[in-house]
Design a protein around this motif. Structure first.
Motif, short mmCIF file in Angstrom:
data_model
loop_
_atom_site.label_atom_id
_atom_site.label_comp_id
_atom_site.label_asym_id
_atom_site.label_seq_id
_atom_site.Cartn_x
_atom_site.Cartn_y
_atom_site.Cartn_z
N GLU A 29 0.81 -1.21 0.00
CA GLU A 29 0.00 0.00 0.00
C GLU A 29 0.84 1.27 0.00
OE1 GLU A 29 -2.52 -0.34 3.37
OE2 GLU A 29 -3.67 -1.98 2.54
N ALA A 30 2.15 1.14 0.00
CA ALA A 30 3.03 2.31 0.03
C ALA A 30 2.83 3.14 -1.24
CB ALA A 30 4.48 1.87 0.15
N PRO A 31 2.83 4.45 -1.10
CA PRO A 31 2.65 5.33 -2.27
C PRO A 31 3.78 5.16 -3.29
CG PRO A 31 2.45 6.56 -0.22
CD PRO A 31 2.94 5.20 0.14
N ASP A 32 3.48 5.40 -4.53
CA ASP A 32 4.44 5.36 -5.63
C ASP A 32 5.15 6.70 -5.70
OD1 ASP A 32 5.86 4.93 -7.93
OD2 ASP A 32 4.12 4.91 -9.26
N TRP A 33 6.23 6.86 -4.92
CA TRP A 33 6.88 8.16 -4.78
C TRP A 33 7.48 8.73 -6.06
CZ3 TRP A 33 5.53 11.49 -1.53
CH2 TRP A 33 4.99 11.08 -0.31
N PRO A 34 8.09 7.92 -6.94
CA PRO A 34 8.57 8.53 -8.20
C PRO A 34 7.44 9.18 -9.00
CG PRO A 34 9.60 6.40 -7.86
CD PRO A 34 8.53 6.54 -6.80
N TYR A 35 6.28 8.52 -9.06
CA TYR A 35 5.13 9.08 -9.77
C TYR A 35 4.61 10.34 -9.07
CZ TYR A 35 0.42 9.64 -11.57
OH TYR A 35 -0.72 10.16 -12.12
N ILE A 36 4.49 10.27 -7.75
CA ILE A 36 4.00 11.42 -6.98
C ILE A 36 4.93 12.61 -7.17
CG2 ILE A 36 3.64 12.31 -4.64
CD1 ILE A 36 2.55 9.52 -3.91
N GLU A 37 6.22 12.37 -7.11
CA GLU A 37 7.20 13.45 -7.29
C GLU A 37 7.06 14.09 -8.67
OE1 GLU A 37 12.05 14.12 -7.31
OE2 GLU A 37 11.21 12.11 -7.14
N ARG A 38 6.92 13.27 -9.71
CA ARG A 38 6.76 13.80 -11.07
C ARG A 38 5.52 14.67 -11.20
NH1 ARG A 38 8.11 8.70 -12.69
NH2 ARG A 38 5.95 8.19 -13.13
N GLU A 39 4.40 14.20 -10.64
CA GLU A 39 3.15 14.94 -10.77
C GLU A 39 3.15 16.23 -9.95
OE1 GLU A 39 0.97 14.28 -13.11
OE2 GLU A 39 2.26 12.60 -13.64
N LEU A 40 3.75 16.21 -8.77
CA LEU A 40 3.86 17.44 -7.97
C LEU A 40 4.72 18.47 -8.69
CD1 LEU A 40 4.33 15.99 -4.37
CD2 LEU A 40 2.23 16.93 -5.37
N THR A 41 5.83 18.01 -9.26
CA THR A 41 6.72 18.92 -10.00
C THR A 41 6.02 19.46 -11.24
OG1 THR A 41 8.64 17.68 -9.21
CG2 THR A 41 8.97 19.09 -11.13
N ARG A 42 5.27 18.60 -11.92
CA ARG A 42 4.53 19.03 -13.11
C ARG A 42 3.50 20.09 -12.75
NH1 ARG A 42 0.49 15.20 -16.28
NH2 ARG A 42 -0.22 16.69 -17.81
N SER A 43 2.80 19.90 -11.63
CA SER A 43 1.82 20.88 -11.18
C SER A 43 2.49 22.21 -10.88
CB SER A 43 1.07 20.37 -9.96
OG SER A 43 0.17 21.33 -9.49
N LEU A 44 3.65 22.16 -10.25
CA LEU A 44 4.38 23.38 -9.90
C LEU A 44 4.87 24.10 -11.15
CD1 LEU A 44 5.80 25.18 -7.74
CD2 LEU A 44 7.75 23.65 -7.95
N GLU A 45 5.50 23.37 -12.06
CA GLU A 45 6.12 24.00 -13.24
C GLU A 45 5.13 24.41 -14.31
OE1 GLU A 45 8.99 21.09 -14.45
OE2 GLU A 45 10.42 21.68 -12.88
N LYS A 46 4.10 23.61 -14.55
CA LYS A 46 3.17 23.88 -15.65
C LYS A 46 1.80 24.35 -15.20
CE LYS A 46 5.56 20.66 -18.54
NZ LYS A 46 6.09 21.10 -19.76
#
Length: 98
Positions: A29-46
């Motif tokens: 059940e652990a979160p998929d951190w590489p995916y979460i990191e990419r999406e957070l960065t995408r939200s910030l940058e774009k």
């Protein structure tokens, strides 16, 4: 001869029963951190709106907004919702959706 590759976290232990099963469930059940990191960065940058599933003291909630700050030192993000904003710790984030 069949060789089984095991990670250090999955070493066989014949002494534990319930605790090993609980640990395996938590690991799945652990979160998929590489995916979460990419999406957070995408939200910030774009400036992409995201939906976060977050653990709170009152249960799990879903928040929708834009990431305006990623603070890696304090391990938190600033999420801007409609007319408000809040700081969310990395450890409370369970999933991110576009």
């Amino acid at each position: 001869m069949n060789r089984q590759h095991l990670s250090p976290l999955m070493t066989p232990d014949t002494t534990c029963k319930d605790t090993c099963t609980a640990a395996a469930v938590q690991q799945k059940e652990a979160p998929d951190w590489p995916y979460i990191e990419r999406e957070l960065t995408r939200s910030l940058e774009k400036h992409v709106k995201i939906r976060l599933t977050v653990d709170t003291p009152h249960g799990t909630v879903q928040l929708r907004g834009f990431v305006t700050v990623i603070n890696t030192y304090l391990k938190e993000i600033k999420l801007r919702e409609e007319d408000d904003w809040q700081w969310i710790r990395f450890e409370d984030i369970q999933s991110v959706h576009i």
